[in-house]
Each structure stands twice: as structure tokens, then as C-alpha cells.
Design a protein around this motif. Structure first.
Motif, mmCIF file in Angstrom:
data_model
loop_
_atom_site.group_PDB
_atom_site.id
_atom_site.type_symbol
_atom_site.label_atom_id
_atom_site.label_comp_id
_atom_site.label_asym_id
_atom_site.label_seq_id
_atom_site.Cartn_x
_atom_site.Cartn_y
_atom_site.Cartn_z
ATOM 1 N N ARG A 129 -7.946 -6.399 3.622
ATOM 2 C CA ARG A 129 -9.562 -6.569 3.936
ATOM 3 C C ARG A 129 -9.493 -7.959 4.744
ATOM 4 N NH1 ARG A 129 -12.740 -2.833 1.911
ATOM 5 N NH2 ARG A 129 -12.088 -2.059 -0.097
ATOM 6 N N ARG A 177 -3.572 -4.323 -6.334
ATOM 7 C CA ARG A 177 -4.854 -3.757 -5.210
ATOM 8 C C ARG A 177 -5.236 -4.913 -4.433
ATOM 9 N NH1 ARG A 177 -7.374 -1.083 -9.488
ATOM 10 N NH2 ARG A 177 -9.390 -2.365 -8.964
ATOM 11 N N VAL A 222 0.956 -1.376 -0.155
ATOM 12 C CA VAL A 222 0.066 0.049 -0.136
ATOM 13 C C VAL A 222 0.923 1.303 0.136
ATOM 14 C CG1 VAL A 222 -1.551 1.299 1.429
ATOM 15 C CG2 VAL A 222 -1.963 -1.107 1.080
ATOM 16 N N LEU A 235 -9.967 1.566 4.781
ATOM 17 C CA LEU A 235 -9.645 0.725 3.627
ATOM 18 C C LEU A 235 -10.688 0.777 2.519
ATOM 19 C CD1 LEU A 235 -9.439 -2.793 5.434
ATOM 20 C CD2 LEU A 235 -7.658 -1.487 4.396
ATOM 21 N N VAL A 252 -4.327 -3.880 -0.385
ATOM 22 C CA VAL A 252 -5.919 -3.600 0.179
ATOM 23 C C VAL A 252 -6.709 -4.784 0.162
ATOM 24 C CG1 VAL A 252 -7.482 -1.926 0.137
ATOM 25 C CG2 VAL A 252 -5.732 -1.582 -1.317
ATOM 26 N N GLU A 275 -9.052 2.180 -0.942
ATOM 27 C CA GLU A 275 -9.232 1.552 -2.424
ATOM 28 C C GLU A 275 -9.351 2.513 -3.495
ATOM 29 O OE1 GLU A 275 -10.203 -2.228 -2.698
ATOM 30 O OE2 GLU A 275 -9.259 -1.601 -4.505
#
Length: 444
Positions: free
Chosen positions: A255, A247, A169, A230, A251, A234
Motif C-alpha cells: 500500500r 499483514r 503475501v 490490495l 500488504v 487484506e
RNA sequence: GUGGAUGUAGCUCAGUCGGUAGAGCGCAGGAUUGUGAUUCCUGAUGUCGUGGGUUCAAGCCCCAUCAUCCACCCCA
């Protein structure tokens, strides 16, 4: 024998542990170890000293400076372990054939850093680590976080939050702001000061450290500020054109981990925080730091940290072994709990204090203490002699909860007087019932 | 590693203008026969962090050193 008078002292940053601290400390260690075992982690140990080359270059420039290094008596260049993670990586690479996969291990032991001591910062301190080697999965990440959270729960630490981020990230966000990913650590450090120096301060710091334009600096700040959870993270990444695969790995992984930790009942402790960076070089995926929320001890820093390091073990051997771990700083946590008045009462005496009223009662007192111990009651004999009042006083000061008075009058009837040191209440029971009665009093 | 503050009894600290030290707590003993934690009485303990220097004289001023704490840096 009497040599020249020496200064009796301990080295800077090194400490003795006295009974009032050591009692609660042992209790903490027991609780921590119980949680580790309950999650299927196996204990290991490694040497305090490693070949220097094993440890150097693993922690980054700052870390290397803090390594204790010297030549041993055989001229070998050695270093004291700086953490338990790099020694674990060496251990796994060296013994891989003997280890199951995945390998879950815990390790509790001292580490040494030649840091400048401060509150909650020591040169010798104990880390309690749990690591899972062999799998790179959201479940592995979550499992380790859950162990950490369960440890905090077992230690009755309520005011703690785990700040979670992901190296992927970080690099994606930095790239999204139009900055060279190699400069990510520098940028993060500036972002991390937001609380202290404010937005303008951060922009100025970014301009200086990245040698970039004010526009770019502001862009970095806004990208980070916007990624506050989060979902918005995104959105930021999508807008910046970060591709779906990246991603998903970052992310998406976060999650999944959040969902899994929530399933363990700890979702309320986990917070995404884009400014968590971790200075140690070896992290490759999820990273986290635990902070105590009470402002009185907030300055004491992170008490439990860790993350994923998929390349570290491979750097020691032929096989890549992905791994993730968490590390609790026992000394720092205990220091914080102590300041908050949450660290036990410092009692260290046995539960029962056996007093011989007269010298002639000593043999009976010893026999009684032995009975108590055989019955599972911790008992110590009063060895000072003298007045009974003084003896009771010393037993009370030591933290004993009941006193047993062995005297001629009671002895003649096969009895003993049992006194509750807190209330002052006293009863006389037969010797054969003494242990049972004391055990009953202690249960209250 | 950088910058700042502090160091006096076991602990927390006071110590004025330089004239070789005090309090509270704690500790030890006592207040007549075998009962503490409340009360009263009595007592002990300091190379004033260490080593130099200035001065007739240094806890106090100067230098160095060690340690602790704070802010950075970094981190458990």
C-alpha cells in the motif's frame, strides 16, 4: 594467409548488432543512463567472469542449470555472470568500507544464460539495472520502481504495466489455504497458468504438484482469485487469521509503495498481481514484472523485473545489507519495440553529405566538411566519385538529410549548393554561411 | 532440458511426379554535357544450411549434424 575456408557464423543465441539496430540501441542506452543519473545512481562495472562458487546456488535449481561454467586456463572453476544482481551483492560485500550507505548504483552490461533461444530470448543480452542497497523501506522500494517507470517514459514505451506482488503475501496466502509454505513456489506456478489452462486445469495441476486433495486445490485457487486487489487481499488475509504484523509487512508495505509511486505520477502503471512469483530464489519482499500490453508482443515476456533481496549481500559477508533493485532487458525490449514499429528509423548516415562534383573539387569538399563538423553538424564526404546523381542517391540511401555540392562554378564565386534530400529543394549560399544554413535546415 | 516446424540469391519466398534452379525487392551499370529518390533498358550473385546415404539421376527421399522459429519449462 589464406587458410582453409571456415564457416562464418555466430554461436546459437549470440548475435551481431548491425547499424540499423545499433543506432536506436545506443539512443536507448543514453536515455536509460540519463534517467539513472538523474535519480542519483552511480555507475559501476564488474567482471564478466566470477568464481563459480559466487554465482551457484543463488538462482535456484533452474537458474543454476543455465549458468555458463568452465575451468579457466589455470584450472579455476569460473562462471559467466547470469545477472547483475549477484555480482552486485558480491561487490557490496567486498567493498563495503568504500561505499556510501545507502548505495545507489546502476550497471549496464551483458549477461549470459545457456537458455534455449527463442523470440526475445537470447544467450547473451544486456541488462540495465538500478539498485538501492542499505535500506529496507517503502521509500527505497518506491524509488527503484519510479526509476524503472521513468526509464519506460524516457523510452516512450506507453503500453506497459508493472505487476507487483510481495513474497510475504505469497506465503501468507498459501498458508491461508492450508498448504505448507515450503510448497509455495510450486503452487504459484500452477496459479500462474490460470490464463492458459483455466480454473479446472489449475486445480488439476495443484492436485498433482502439491499431492493435495481437490478441496485444498480449490481453496488455493479461490484464495488467489479473490485477492484481486490490495483491499480484497487484506480481507482475505484477515479472514484467514494472518496476524497483523505479517499483514503490515506485506500488504501494508505494498500500500505504502503504491501511494509513493502514485505521488511520482506513475500510479496508473502499477497493478497488484497475486500470481507474480519470480523464479529467482534471492527475493525476500516486494517483487515485480513489467509486461507490454500489446497482444502482438505479450508472448515476449517480462521486459523489466526485480524486487527486494535483503539476505543476498549478507550471504557474502558479515553484515546484512538490505537491497532492492530493478532490471531492464534491453535486447528484449528493443525486439518488442521493433516488432511494434517503435524503434527508430534505422538511419545511420551523417546529417550532411558533401559531394565533390569533380575530382578537382575534392580539396574544397574536405575543407567544407571540416567547417561543418567544427560547427557541430555531422558530415560525411562522398568517397565514391563518379556521376553526381549516383552520389546523391547513395547519400540519400545512407540516411543523410542534406547534400552539399561543391563544384567549379560555385567555387569560383565562393559559394556552395545545398540540397534538401527529402524535398529536392536546392539553394546556393556563400561558403561562409554554409554551416549555418545546414544547421537551420536540420532543425526543421 | 522436453516436444514440434523450418532451412533455396543480400532480403521475402516459389520450385509440380526425383531429371543439376526461378520471381519480387534490393544491388551494380546505362538512358550524351553538373543533380538522386518515379519510369525504361541491361547485368551480376547460389557448393539449394552442412556431412553422409538411397538412386542411372536428389533442392525434392532417408539418416546425422548445425542454425532459426514455435509450444512447454524458465526468464530480461
Amino acid at each position: 594467409m589464406a587458410g582453409p575456408m571456415l564457416d562464418v557464423r555466430t554461436l546459437k543465441g549470440f548475435r551481431d548488432q548491425l547499424p540499423p539496430e545499433m543506432g536506436p540501441r545506443r539512443a536507448m542506452l543514453q536515455a536509460i543512463e540519463a534517467v539513472f543519473r538523474r535519480h542519483g545512481f552511480a555507475p559501476i562495472d564488474t567482471p564478466a567472469l566470477e568464481y563459480a562458487e559466487i554465482l551457484t546456488g543463488k538462482y535456484g535449481e533452474e537458474g543454476d542449470k543455465l549458468l555458463y561454467q568452465f575451468e579457466d586456463n589455470g584450472g579455476r572453476k569460473v562462471a559467466m555472470r547470469y545477472d547483475l544482481t549477484v555480482p552486485l551483492a558480491r561487490f557490496v560485500a567486498q567493498h563495503q568500507a568504500l561505499l556510501p550507505s545507502p548505495f545507489r548504483r546502476y550497471h549496464i552490461g551483458p549477461v549470459w544464460r545457456a537458455d534455449k533461444p527463442q523470440r526475445g530470448r537470447f544467450r547473451e543480452f544486456v541488462q540495465c539495472d538500478a539498485d538501492l542497497c542499505g535500506h529496507n523501506s517503502a521509500l527505497a522500494d518506491a524509488e527503484v520502481l519510479v526509476v524503472g517507470l521513468e526509464v519506460l517514459q524516457a523510452l516512450q514505451v506507453d503500453g506497459a504495466r508493472i505487476h507487483v506482488n510481495h513474497r510475504g503475501v505469497l506465503t501468507a496466502l498459501i498458508a491461508a489455504a492450508g498448504v505448507d509454505p515450503a510448497a509455495a513456489p510450486v503452487a504459484i506456478r500452477a496459479i500462474d497458468k490460470l490464463d492458459k489452462i483455466g480454473p479446472d486445469g489449475v486445480v488439476a495441476e495443484l492436485e498433482r504438484t502439491l499431492a493435495c486433495s481437490p478441496a485444498t486445490a480449490r481453496e488455493v485457487l479461490s484464495v488467489f482469485a479473490e485477492a484481486s486487489d490490495l483491499a480484497s487481499l487484506e480481507a482475505v488475509l484477515v479472514r484467514a487469521g494472518v496476524d497483523a504484523e505479517v499483514r503490515a509487512a506485506s500488504v501494508g508495505r505494498l500500500r505504502a509503495v503504491f501511494e509513493l509511486v502514485a505521488a511520482a505520477g506513475h500510479g496508473d502503471r502499477l497493478f497488484f498481481d497475486a500470481s507474480i512469483a519470480r523464479g529467482l530464489d534471492y527475493y525476500t519482499g516486494i517483487i515485480y514484472e513489467t509486461r507490454l500490453t500489446d497482444p502482438k508482443v505479450a508472448a515476449i515476456g517480462a521486459v523489466m523485473s526485480g524486487g527486494r533481496y535483503d539476505d543476498l549481500i549478507g550471504s557474502f559477508g558479515k553484515t546484512q545489507v538490505p537491497a532492492v533493485g530493478i532490471s531492464l532487458g534491453l535486447d528484449r525490449l528493443q525486439a518488442a519495440l521493433r516488432e511494434l514499429g517503435l524503434c527508430g528509423d534505422g538511419r545511420f548516415g551523417a546529417d550532411a553529405f558533401v559531394v565533390a562534383i569533380d575530382e578537382a573539387d575534392a580539396v574544397a569538399a574536405m575543407a567544407l566538411a571540416t567547417d561543418l563538423r567544427r560547427a557541430g553538424v555531422s558530415a560525411e564526404l562522398s568517397t565514391r566519385g563518379g556521376k553526381i546523381g549516383k552520389q546523391l542517391e547513395s547519400g540519400d540511401k545512407r540516411g543523410c538529410r542534406v547534400a552539399l555540392l561543391v563544384g567549379g562554378n560555385e567555387r569560383a564565386r565562393g559559394e556552395v549548393a545545398i540540397k534538401d534530400l527529402a524535398s529536392g529543394g536546392q539553394q546556393v549560399v556563400s561558403l561562409s554561411q554554409a554551416a549555418e544554413t545546414v544547421a537551420g535546415l536540420l532543425r526543421v
